[in-house]
Design a protein around this motif. Structure first.
Motif, PDB file in Angstrom:
ATOM      1  N   ARG A   6     -11.714  22.665  28.266  1.00 19.13           N
ATOM      2  CA  ARG A   6     -11.656  22.869  26.508  1.00 19.13           C
ATOM      3  C   ARG A   6     -12.156  22.382  26.219  1.00 19.13           C
ATOM      4  N   LEU A   7     -12.866  22.788  24.899  1.00 14.50           N
ATOM      5  CA  LEU A   7     -13.915  23.324  23.764  1.00 14.50           C
ATOM      6  C   LEU A   7     -13.110  23.235  22.627  1.00 14.50           C
ATOM      7  N   LEU A   8     -12.460  23.865  22.494  1.00 15.07           N
ATOM      8  CA  LEU A   8     -11.457  22.763  21.117  1.00 15.07           C
ATOM      9  C   LEU A   8     -10.099  22.269  21.653  1.00 15.07           C
ATOM     10  N   GLN A   9      -9.642  21.342  20.715  1.00 16.63           N
ATOM     11  CA  GLN A   9      -8.077  20.977  21.322  1.00 16.63           C
ATOM     12  C   GLN A   9      -7.888  20.040  19.712  1.00 16.63           C
ATOM     13  N   VAL A  10      -6.186  20.552  20.158  1.00 15.02           N
ATOM     14  CA  VAL A  10      -5.877  21.018  18.151  1.00 15.02           C
ATOM     15  C   VAL A  10      -3.992  19.793  18.919  1.00 15.02           C
ATOM     16  N   GLN A  11      -4.686  18.689  18.592  1.00 17.37           N
ATOM     17  CA  GLN A  11      -3.453  17.398  19.096  1.00 17.37           C
ATOM     18  C   GLN A  11      -1.897  17.518  17.537  1.00 17.37           C
ATOM     19  N   ILE A  57      -9.908  22.570  10.865  1.00 20.71           N
ATOM     20  CA  ILE A  57     -10.438  21.912  12.171  1.00 20.71           C
ATOM     21  C   ILE A  57     -12.199  22.009  11.684  1.00 20.71           C
ATOM     22  N   ALA A  58     -12.446  23.475  10.457  1.00 21.78           N
ATOM     23  CA  ALA A  58     -13.462  22.907   9.907  1.00 21.78           C
ATOM     24  C   ALA A  58     -13.950  21.535   8.976  1.00 21.78           C
ATOM     25  N   GLY A  72     -14.323  17.270  22.594  1.00 20.89           N
ATOM     26  CA  GLY A  72     -13.777  15.802  23.478  1.00 20.89           C
ATOM     27  C   GLY A  72     -14.338  14.638  22.081  1.00 20.89           C
ATOM     28  N   GLU A  73     -14.676  14.727  21.455  1.00 17.95           N
ATOM     29  CA  GLU A  73     -14.881  14.075  20.175  1.00 17.95           C
ATOM     30  C   GLU A  73     -13.836  14.413  18.864  1.00 17.95           C
ATOM     31  N   ASN A  74     -13.254  13.207  18.329  1.00 16.35           N
ATOM     32  CA  ASN A  74     -11.708  13.482  17.184  1.00 16.35           C
ATOM     33  C   ASN A  74     -12.827  13.994  16.659  1.00 16.35           C
ATOM     34  N   ILE A  75     -12.896  14.924  15.862  1.00  8.56           N
ATOM     35  CA  ILE A  75     -13.736  15.679  14.444  1.00  8.56           C
ATOM     36  C   ILE A  75     -13.234  15.075  13.651  1.00  8.56           C
ATOM     37  N   SER A  81     -23.127  11.496   7.565  1.00 11.05           N
ATOM     38  CA  SER A  81     -24.458  12.526   8.477  1.00 11.05           C
ATOM     39  C   SER A  81     -23.452  12.475   9.629  1.00 11.05           C
ATOM     40  N   GLN A  82     -22.285  12.357  10.493  1.00 14.70           N
ATOM     41  CA  GLN A  82     -21.702  12.534  11.175  1.00 14.70           C
ATOM     42  C   GLN A  82     -21.191  14.244  11.111  1.00 14.70           C
ATOM     43  N   LEU A  83     -20.721  14.117   9.616  1.00 16.29           N
ATOM     44  CA  LEU A  83     -19.337  15.059   9.480  1.00 16.29           C
ATOM     45  C   LEU A  83     -20.321  16.245   9.201  1.00 16.29           C
TER      46      LEU A  83
END
Length: 260
Positions: A6-11, A57-58, A72-75, A81-83
Motif C-alpha cells: 500500500r502506497l497510501l493508507q488513510v485510517q 493527505i496534502a 508506512g510513515e505517519n505524515i 523540515s520533515q513536513l
C-alpha cells in the motif's frame, strides 16, 4: 494484500471544524488504501468532504483524529523540515486554477519545485524535456502564462507536479477551469502518464468524464465513503465506466440503500 503493498493508507480519519454547538464534522472516520500505480478518483457533492480529505493527505489540514500514512510513515505527525521535505519531494500538486507564477516562463514554472528545494535544475533537464513532449507543451516553455491558453497552462502545471518524481500526485478538480476539449486532452495525458510511468494519482473531481479515466472511484457523502466503483479490467470501455459513474451519481441524493 500486505501493508508493504500500500502506497497510501488513510485510517479512520475524522476532521471537525468549530466547537460546541457550531461544531461541524467534515470527515467521519474515512478509511481506504491507495496502491502504487493506481489512478484513484474521489467524487461527491459540494460539502461532502472530498476537498477536506485531499487537504489532509496534502498536510494542508491536520486530521482531528486518525492518521494518514505514505509508504508506512505517519505524515499526519510531520513537522518542520520533515513536513517541508514531504511536500517538496513526495507529493505533486495539480490545482484547478493552475497556480502558475505570472512572472515566470513555462520552463521556470515547471522546474520551480526543484529550485525551492535546492535541487540543481540542470540535472533535471532531460526530465523537463520528456515532460514537455509528453504533455505537448514544447512551444510554450519560453512563454509566460499570459501568453498561454487555459489548456496549455494546466498541462504546464501537470508537468510541474511531476518534475520532482513524487510518490503520488494530488489533483484537485484539474479540469474545473477547462473547456471540454482541453479537459479531455489533459485527462488523456494524465491517464497515459499513469499507464506508461505507473505514476500514482489521486484526483478529486465532480466531472464524470474526467472520472472515467480513473481505475477506481470512491464516492463520498456527508463525510463518509458512500460507494466504490472499480473499472472492470480488462475489457471495460471508458464509455461503459462513465455510464456506471453516472448511475451512482444519480443515487447520491437518495442514500446508500439506493446504490446498485
Amino acid at each position: 494484500m500486505k501493508i508493504s503493498d500500500r502506497l497510501l493508507q488513510v485510517q479512520e480519519v475524522y476532521k471537525t471544524y468549530g466547537k460546541g454547538q457550531s461544531e461541524t464534522a467534515a470527515l467521519k472516520g474515512i478509511t481506504f488504501d491507495v496502491l502504487p500505480g493506481e489512478f484513484l478518483g474521489i467524487m461527491g457533492a459540494s460539502g461532502s468532504g472530498k476537498t477536506t480529505l485531499l487537504n489532509c493527505i496534502a498536510t494542508m489540514l491536520k486530521p482531528t483524529s486518525g492518521q494518514v500514512l505514505l509508504q508506512g510513515e505517519n505524515i499526519s505527525s510531520f513537522r518542520g523540515s520533515q513536513l517541508a521535505k514531504y511536500r517538496g519531494s513526495k507529493i505533486g500538486y495539480l490545482f484547478q486554477e493552475f497556480e502558475l507564477l505570472d512572472n515566470l516562463t513555462g520552463r521556470e514554472n515547471i522546474i520551480l519545485p526543484l529550485s525551492i528545494h535546492g535541487v540543481n535544475p540542470q540535472k533535471e533537464e532531460a526530465l523537463l524535456e520528456k515532460l514537455a513532449k509528453q504533455f505537448d507543451i514544447q512551444e510554450v516553455l519560453n512563454k509566460f502564462p499570459s501568453q498561454m491558453s487555459g489548456g496549455q497552462k494546466q498541462r504546464v502545471a501537470a508537468a510541474r507536479s511531476l518534475i520532482s518524481n513524487p510518490s503520488i500526485v494530488l489533483a484537485d478538480e484539474p479540469t474545473g477551469a477547462l473547456d471540454s476539449k482541453n479537459a479531455k486532452i489533459l485527462m488523456e495525458k494524465l491517464a497515459s502518464t499513469n499507464e506508461t510511468e505507473e505514476t500514482t494519482i489521486l484526483m478529486v473531481t465532480h466531472d464524470a468524464n474526467a472520472a472515467s479515466f480513473c481505475s477506481r472511484i470512491l464516492f463520498i457523502q456527508d463525510g463518509v465513503i458512500f460507494h466504490e466503483l472499480r473499472k472492470k479490467v480488462p475489457g471495460e470501455t471508458k464509455s461503459s465506466f462513465y455510464e456506471r459513474i453516472l448511475t451512482v451519481m444519480a443515487q447520491l441524493g437518495g442514500g446508500s440503500a439506493n446504490v446498485l
